[in-house]
Write a protein that holds these residues in place. Structure first.
Motif, mmCIF file in Angstrom:
data_model
loop_
_atom_site.group_PDB
_atom_site.id
_atom_site.type_symbol
_atom_site.label_atom_id
_atom_site.label_comp_id
_atom_site.label_asym_id
_atom_site.label_seq_id
_atom_site.Cartn_x
_atom_site.Cartn_y
_atom_site.Cartn_z
ATOM 1 N N ALA A 19 0.804 -1.221 0.000
ATOM 2 C CA ALA A 19 0.000 0.000 0.000
ATOM 3 C C ALA A 19 0.835 1.268 0.000
ATOM 4 C CB ALA A 19 -0.934 0.010 1.213
ATOM 5 N N VAL A 20 2.097 1.195 0.463
ATOM 6 C CA VAL A 20 2.973 2.368 0.537
ATOM 7 C C VAL A 20 4.326 1.986 -0.051
ATOM 8 C CG1 VAL A 20 4.164 3.962 2.097
ATOM 9 C CG2 VAL A 20 1.787 3.357 2.525
ATOM 10 N N PHE A 21 4.868 2.879 -0.888
ATOM 11 C CA PHE A 21 6.086 2.596 -1.641
ATOM 12 C C PHE A 21 7.135 3.688 -1.389
ATOM 13 C CE2 PHE A 21 2.514 0.774 -3.824
ATOM 14 C CZ PHE A 21 2.947 -0.421 -4.376
ATOM 15 N N GLY A 22 8.137 3.391 -0.569
ATOM 16 C CA GLY A 22 9.297 4.257 -0.440
ATOM 17 C C GLY A 22 8.999 5.690 -0.039
ATOM 18 N N VAL A 23 8.150 5.880 0.967
ATOM 19 C CA VAL A 23 7.696 7.223 1.365
ATOM 20 C C VAL A 23 8.680 7.861 2.340
ATOM 21 C CG1 VAL A 23 5.939 8.431 2.726
ATOM 22 C CG2 VAL A 23 5.255 6.901 0.869
ATOM 23 N N ASP A 24 9.048 9.092 2.057
ATOM 24 C CA ASP A 24 9.890 9.901 2.947
ATOM 25 C C ASP A 24 9.108 11.138 3.379
ATOM 26 O OD1 ASP A 24 12.073 8.177 2.501
ATOM 27 O OD2 ASP A 24 12.770 9.361 0.798
ATOM 28 N N ILE A 25 8.860 11.263 4.673
ATOM 29 C CA ILE A 25 8.272 12.481 5.212
ATOM 30 C C ILE A 25 9.042 12.862 6.464
ATOM 31 C CG2 ILE A 25 5.967 11.881 4.344
ATOM 32 C CD1 ILE A 25 5.160 11.436 7.313
ATOM 33 N N ARG A 26 8.859 14.109 6.925
ATOM 34 C CA ARG A 26 9.472 14.524 8.184
ATOM 35 C C ARG A 26 8.528 15.496 8.882
ATOM 36 N NH1 ARG A 26 11.636 18.245 4.563
ATOM 37 N NH2 ARG A 26 11.820 20.362 5.406
ATOM 38 N N LEU A 27 8.574 15.466 10.191
ATOM 39 C CA LEU A 27 7.796 16.360 11.045
ATOM 40 C C LEU A 27 8.748 16.973 12.047
ATOM 41 C CD1 LEU A 27 4.914 17.342 12.106
ATOM 42 C CD2 LEU A 27 5.082 15.400 13.695
ATOM 43 N N GLU A 28 8.768 18.306 12.105
ATOM 44 C CA GLU A 28 9.640 19.001 13.043
ATOM 45 C C GLU A 28 8.865 19.386 14.302
ATOM 46 O OE1 GLU A 28 12.630 18.830 12.229
ATOM 47 O OE2 GLU A 28 12.506 18.532 10.063
ATOM 48 N N VAL A 29 9.580 19.700 15.362
ATOM 49 C CA VAL A 29 8.965 20.112 16.627
ATOM 50 C C VAL A 29 8.081 21.338 16.390
ATOM 51 C CG1 VAL A 29 9.432 21.016 18.930
ATOM 52 C CG2 VAL A 29 10.846 19.176 18.008
#
Length: 241
Positions: A19-29
């Motif tokens: 269902a998900v392929f090589g996902v890059d995300i980021r969340l900062e403070v």
């Protein structure tokens, strides 16, 4: 300095179905990001992976630089990541207050701003209905219970999956109005949304998904409707820093 939450090449499966392929995300403070996309885009799978509901390779999900992708949901909650699931998933045999209290059990030793009283201050109607069965409330009030239950663990990351499904616009407005206070408490937020306009209003950054992949990233001020439409419905991939 490590991001608060980050995925690196995240893949996720339901059985044999990827269902998900090589996902890059980021969340900062202190940040709010929105993940948008049509039904079946992989948004909820991403959220379930972040919450430990779906197991992944450890290094695919990082929290404050530490790999947590292989942890189960209880351990993820203890680290400070709480999920408001799609469909609310309240306990029908319990009252509003009992449902809220369940949220505090996973991180009992963690002091923070969220207690029963602060949840009731955020959503006053819940104090009035605290002795009622949670599933006897309206859809919007049930959503408030689900948010309150997650906040009771005093998370530093709040994951909100499709908060507005089946709710009237006025109710959605009231729920999203609470986000300013949630952010002020110190929590960073990831929102899954199909409503592009709502996502652009509340997010510091946007990720668009289609067919399990990120097709657009950027800040709302950098994106125009043509970019979003193409990424949402499938006319190429765009990246805006």
């Amino acid at each position: 300095m490590a991001s608060l939450v980050e995925t690196r090449g995240l893949t996720a499966f339901y059985g044999d179905f990827q269902a998900v392929f090589g996902v890059d995300i980021r969340l900062e403070v202190g940040e709010t990001i929105a993940v948008i996309g049509a039904n079946g885009a992989g948004k909820s799978t991403l959220m379930r992976s972040l919450a430990g509901v779906i197991a992944n390779s450890a290094e695919m999900v990082l929290h404050r630089g530490e790999p947590i992708g292989a942890l189960g949901a209880p351990d993820v909650v203890r680290r400070g990541i709480a999920l408001v699931p799609e469909g609310r998933r309240l306990f029908p045999s319990l009252t509003v207050e009992e449902n809220l209290l369940i949220g505090s059990y996973g991180r009992q030793v963690v002091a923070g701003p969220w207690t029963l009283e602060s949840i009731y201050a955020l959503f006053p109607i819940l104090k009035e209905r605290r002795r009622n069965p949670a599933t006897a409330l309206s859809g919007g009030q049930q959503q408030m219970v689900a948010i309150g239950r997650a906040l009771m663990s005093n998370p530093d990351v709040l994951l909100c999956d499709e908060l507005n499904l089946g709710l009237a616009p006025v109710v959605i407005k009231d729920i999203y109005a609470a986000f300013a206070k949630i952010k002020a408490s110190g929590a960073a937020i990831i929102i899954v949304e199909q409503d592009i306009v709502q996502a652009l209003k509340v997010a510091d950054r946007i990720y668009c998904m289609m067919e399990g992949r990120i097709t657009l990233t950027g800040r709302p001020s950098e994106l125009d409707r043509a970019d979003i439409h193409a990424a949402y419905f499938g006319a190429g991939t765009h990246e805006l820093a």
